[in-house]
Write an enzyme that holds these catalytic residues in place. Structure first.
Site, PDB file in Angstrom:
ATOM      1  N   LYS A 199      57.233  62.124  24.534  1.00 23.22           N
ATOM      2  CA  LYS A 199      55.942  62.734  24.199  1.00 23.22           C
ATOM      3  C   LYS A 199      55.846  64.133  24.813  1.00 23.22           C
ATOM      4  CE  LYS A 199      52.191  61.668  26.737  1.00 23.22           C
ATOM      5  NZ  LYS A 199      51.460  62.818  27.283  1.00 23.22           N
ATOM      6  N   ASN A 200      56.233  64.248  26.081  1.00 17.71           N
ATOM      7  CA  ASN A 200      56.015  65.503  26.799  1.00 17.71           C
ATOM      8  C   ASN A 200      57.039  66.569  26.471  1.00 17.71           C
ATOM      9  OD1 ASN A 200      53.793  64.326  27.800  1.00 17.71           O
ATOM     10  ND2 ASN A 200      54.608  63.960  29.858  1.00 17.71           N
ATOM     11  N   VAL A 232      43.654  75.252  34.108  1.00 15.87           N
ATOM     12  CA  VAL A 232      44.746  75.991  33.435  1.00 15.87           C
ATOM     13  C   VAL A 232      44.783  77.440  33.941  1.00 15.87           C
ATOM     14  CG1 VAL A 232      44.889  74.552  31.366  1.00 15.87           C
ATOM     15  CG2 VAL A 232      43.211  76.421  31.456  1.00 15.87           C
ATOM     16  N   ARG A 266      42.588  69.273  36.541  1.00 13.10           N
ATOM     17  CA  ARG A 266      43.646  69.841  35.688  1.00 13.10           C
ATOM     18  C   ARG A 266      43.277  71.206  35.112  1.00 13.10           C
ATOM     19  NH1 ARG A 266      46.208  65.151  32.230  1.00 13.10           N
ATOM     20  NH2 ARG A 266      47.955  66.600  32.221  1.00 13.10           N
ATOM     21  N   CYS A 292      40.204  65.391  33.048  1.00 14.21           N
ATOM     22  CA  CYS A 292      40.515  64.063  32.475  1.00 14.21           C
ATOM     23  C   CYS A 292      40.451  63.070  33.636  1.00 14.21           C
ATOM     24  CB  CYS A 292      41.879  64.076  31.805  1.00 14.21           C
ATOM     25  SG  CYS A 292      43.222  63.962  32.963  1.00 14.21           S
ATOM     26  N   ASP A 333      54.407  60.473  36.644  1.00  7.66           N
ATOM     27  CA  ASP A 333      54.139  59.660  35.455  1.00  7.66           C
ATOM     28  C   ASP A 333      54.743  58.268  35.548  1.00  7.66           C
ATOM     29  OD1 ASP A 333      54.307  62.383  33.029  1.00  7.66           O
ATOM     30  OD2 ASP A 333      52.808  61.769  34.484  1.00  7.66           O
ATOM     31  N   ARG A 380      48.249  56.646  23.150  1.00  2.68           N
ATOM     32  CA  ARG A 380      48.480  58.106  23.175  1.00  2.68           C
ATOM     33  C   ARG A 380      49.934  58.405  23.510  1.00  2.68           C
ATOM     34  NH1 ARG A 380      44.289  61.576  26.369  1.00  2.68           N
ATOM     35  NH2 ARG A 380      45.890  62.988  25.615  1.00  2.68           N
TER      36      ARG A 380
HETATM   37  C1  EPZ Z   1      52.329  67.633  32.413  1.00  2.00           C
HETATM   38  O1  EPZ Z   1      50.953  67.850  32.571  1.00  2.00           O
HETATM   39  C2  EPZ Z   1      52.475  66.320  31.673  1.00  2.00           C
HETATM   40  N1  EPZ Z   1      51.855  66.454  30.349  1.00  2.00           N
HETATM   41  C3  EPZ Z   1      51.813  65.202  32.467  1.00  2.00           C
HETATM   42  O2  EPZ Z   1      52.036  63.982  31.787  1.00  2.00           O
HETATM   43  C4  EPZ Z   1      52.493  65.118  33.837  1.00  2.00           C
HETATM   44  O3  EPZ Z   1      51.850  64.130  34.614  1.00  2.00           O
HETATM   45  C5  EPZ Z   1      52.399  66.478  34.530  1.00  2.00           C
HETATM   46  O4  EPZ Z   1      52.970  67.500  33.694  1.00  2.00           O
HETATM   47  C6  EPZ Z   1      53.131  66.493  35.866  1.00  2.00           C
HETATM   48  O5  EPZ Z   1      54.480  66.167  35.655  1.00  2.00           O
HETATM   49  C7  EPZ Z   1      52.546  67.101  29.378  1.00  2.00           C
HETATM   50  O6  EPZ Z   1      53.653  67.587  29.582  1.00  2.00           O
HETATM   51  C8  EPZ Z   1      51.885  67.171  28.037  1.00  2.00           C
HETATM   52  P1  EPZ Z   1      50.953  70.375  35.615  1.00  2.00           P
HETATM   53  P2  EPZ Z   1      50.441  69.297  33.080  1.00  2.00           P
HETATM   54  O7  EPZ Z   1      50.437  71.631  35.016  1.00  2.00           O
HETATM   55  O8  EPZ Z   1      51.372  70.345  32.601  1.00  2.00           O
HETATM   56  C9  EPZ Z   1      47.780  71.749  38.855  1.00  2.00           C
HETATM   57  C10 EPZ Z   1      51.480  61.916  30.913  1.00  2.00           C
HETATM   58  O9  EPZ Z   1      51.164  60.885  31.503  1.00  2.00           O
HETATM   59  N2  EPZ Z   1      47.594  72.926  37.987  1.00  2.00           N
HETATM   60  O10 EPZ Z   1      52.413  70.262  35.932  1.00  2.00           O
HETATM   61  O11 EPZ Z   1      49.002  69.399  32.729  1.00  2.00           O
HETATM   62  C11 EPZ Z   1      47.342  70.456  38.169  1.00  2.00           C
HETATM   63  O12 EPZ Z   1      45.949  70.251  38.351  1.00  2.00           O
HETATM   64  C12 EPZ Z   1      50.901  63.241  31.322  1.00  2.00           C
HETATM   65  O13 EPZ Z   1      52.332  61.989  29.987  1.00  2.00           O
HETATM   66  C13 EPZ Z   1      46.674  73.920  38.363  1.00  2.00           C
HETATM   67  O14 EPZ Z   1      46.010  73.811  39.388  1.00  2.00           O
HETATM   68  O15 EPZ Z   1      50.586  69.155  34.646  1.00  2.00           O
HETATM   69  C14 EPZ Z   1      48.174  69.407  38.862  1.00  2.00           C
HETATM   70  O16 EPZ Z   1      47.555  69.055  40.076  1.00  2.00           O
HETATM   71  C15 EPZ Z   1      49.817  63.061  32.360  1.00  2.00           C
HETATM   72  N3  EPZ Z   1      46.513  75.002  37.556  1.00  2.00           N
HETATM   73  C16 EPZ Z   1      49.481  70.143  39.165  1.00  2.00           C
HETATM   74  O17 EPZ Z   1      49.174  71.549  39.091  1.00  2.00           O
HETATM   75  C17 EPZ Z   1      47.233  75.182  36.407  1.00  2.00           C
HETATM   76  O18 EPZ Z   1      47.049  76.204  35.718  1.00  2.00           O
HETATM   77  C18 EPZ Z   1      50.602  69.858  38.166  1.00  2.00           C
HETATM   78  O19 EPZ Z   1      50.053  70.012  36.882  1.00  2.00           O
HETATM   79  C19 EPZ Z   1      48.165  74.174  36.041  1.00  2.00           C
HETATM   80  C20 EPZ Z   1      48.331  73.072  36.855  1.00  2.00           C
END
Ligand code: EPZ
Length: 416
Positions: free
Chosen positions: A22-23, A123, A121, A116, A304, A396
């Site tokens: 998925k990811n 961006v 989370r 969520c 995950d 999902r």
């Molecule tokens: C990706 O989410 C995955 N989703 C998530 O999988 C996975 O848990 C996560 O990476 C961590 O491996 C997809 O790839 C679609 P991050 P993402 O940005 O990219 C903080 C699942 O179960 N952060 O790596 O959203 C954030 O809050 C899903 O399949 C900021 O603060 O995760 C988190 O604490 C759930 N600002 C940490 O960084 C930002 O701009 C890592 O988040 C971006 C992130």
């Protein structure tokens, strides 16, 4: 609202074929916006999130044709550069259209994804990086408005390792002017899969698989054929299931070189693993040994997989501790597991699990994707009947999980 009814205590025996990741699929679909050529994809998993992403992309004018094996995208006639709230609110990964839209069309209007269940989370890193590349970005009315005549390559060091942040900035950089250096980049196999496909489309990327990506922008990308990488999280989920129930299963159509840490922990639990090509055979008898771990970015223990391994730890022969370092609220499954008779307490981002002799089936509620998987695993091991409610969370990210499990002996049915 669909539910799963599980009668636990059945050992699992047989083969389970793993679907595409998925990811990896979600950013790869967004890369269809980067070219006027055909992006011919195979091994795209049949998931709710994939269907949502395809709907979102079709709304931009991107052409989608699909049959059993292929999803073919064509971005020759993009007519809208907007990702509306009603779609983004159901799937945060929609943010991944931002980089490609800006890179190829110089404009994008993307709804700010809400939080969520597992955390706020934000961006901010996606926005910080795109601003560094020259994008003029304002946030108003819950939307990200981004404009830029031509993105300029630059050096970007994200404040933390972010998977979709890296993917968004990578897709922006491949068509930017000049050289972009992404430091502190995510190295997840799904990021690597996207990068490899972008190179096949004509992008110039060095350092793939490392935390420093160097991209030379090009004028345009052409189409390509690409098979989405196998889903390591799905594979580990089924391996945790057999660790909890006992049995002898073969996981097929999987990569075996991209989740070593999880395989090591499964061996520590007492699962006998043998790897043959794209197949992993897993045999398990008796109660698992407890394993402790802390989640970190790849190649560390994946967040995950945290909930799934915790489900197995609930019936282990001793205590264990689990620390979640990526998300601030990814213990929603703890209370539900305790309803099944587990003995887990939490202190901040650490959970302390006392292994119990057995779990007892009960009605429980899914709260997020991987928590749902954890409850299914616990239900498979519990005595009696477990009803998992709100399994739209599960749909999902898992392609017909109950079908795959009942095919190897689980007593699990979906109740409409
Ligand atoms: C990706 O989410 C995955 N989703 C998530 O999988 C996975 O848990 C996560 O990476 C961590 O491996 C997809 O790839 C679609 P991050 P993402 O940005 O990219 C903080 C699942 O179960 N952060 O790596 O959203 C954030 O809050 C899903 O399949 C900021 O603060 O995760 C988190 O604490 C759930 N600002 C940490 O960084 C930002 O701009 C890592 O988040 C971006 C992130």
């Amino acid at each position: 609202m669909d539910k799963l009814q599980i009668v636990g205590g059945k050992r699992l025996n047989g083969d389970i074929a793993i679907s595409g990741a998925k990811n990896a699929a979600l950013p790869i679909l967004c890369a269809g916006l980067l070219t006027a050529g055909d992006l011919d994809l195979t091994n795209v998993p049949r998931l709710h999130d994939v269907r949502t992403m395809l709907r979102l992309l079709e709304q931009t004018g991107l052409k989608v044709t699909q049959d059993d094996e292929h999803v073919v995208l064509n971005g020759a006639n993009i007519t809208s550069l907007e990702a509306p709230y009603e779609l983004v609110k159901t799937m945060r990964a929609s943010i991944l259209v931002l980089g490609p839209m800006l890179a190829r069309f110089g404009e994008a209007r993307v709804s700010l994804p809400g939080g969520c269940a597992i955390g706020s989370r934000p961006v901010d890193q996606h926005i910080k990086g795109l601003r560094a590349m020259g994008a003029d970005i304002t946030i108003e009315g819950g939307y990200i408005h981004a404009k830029c005549a031509k993105l300029q390559g630059t050096r970007i060091h994200t404040d933390m390792i972010t998977v979709t942040g890296t993917e968004n900035l990578l897709m922006a950089a491949v068509l930017a002017e000049g050289e972009t250096i992404l430091e502190n980049a995510a190295r997840e196999p799904e990021v690597v899969d996207l990068a490899n496909m972008l190179v096949a489309m004509g992008a110039k990327i060095e350092g793939i698989g490392t935390d420093r990506l160097v991209i030379q922008g090009v004028d345009a990308l052409h189409g390509t054929k690409h098979a989405v990488i196998s889903d390591r999280i799905e594979a580990a989920t089924f391996l945790c299931a057999v660790a909890a129930t006992g049995g002898d299963i073969r996981i097929t159509n999987t990569r075996t070189d991209i989740f070593d840490v999880a395989l090591d922990k499964l061996r520590e639990m007492g699962v006998q693993l043998t790897v043959e090509g794209d197949t992993i055979r897993a045999r398990m008898d008796g109660r698992p040994q407890p394993v402790s771990f802390r989640t970190t970015e790849y190649p560390g223990f994946p967040t995950d997989m945290q909930a799934q391994f915790m489900a197995v730890d609930t019936i282990a022969r001793g205590p264990s501790r689990v620390t979640e370092t990526i998300f601030e609220n990814r213990f929603m499954h703890v209370q539900e597991l305790n309803r099944l008779g587990a003995s887990i307490s939490t202190e901040g981002n650490t959970a302390f699990i006392e292994g119990v002799e057995r779990l007892v089936g009960a009605p429980v509620m899914a709260t997020d994707l991987r928590a749902s998987a954890s409850l299914v695993i616990a239900g498979l091991a519990a005595e009696g009947t477990t009803i998992v409610d709100r399994i739209y969370h599960l749909d999902r990210g898992y392609d017909r999980m109950e079908a795959k499990l009942s095919a190897v002996g689980a007593d699990i049915v979906r109740i409409k």
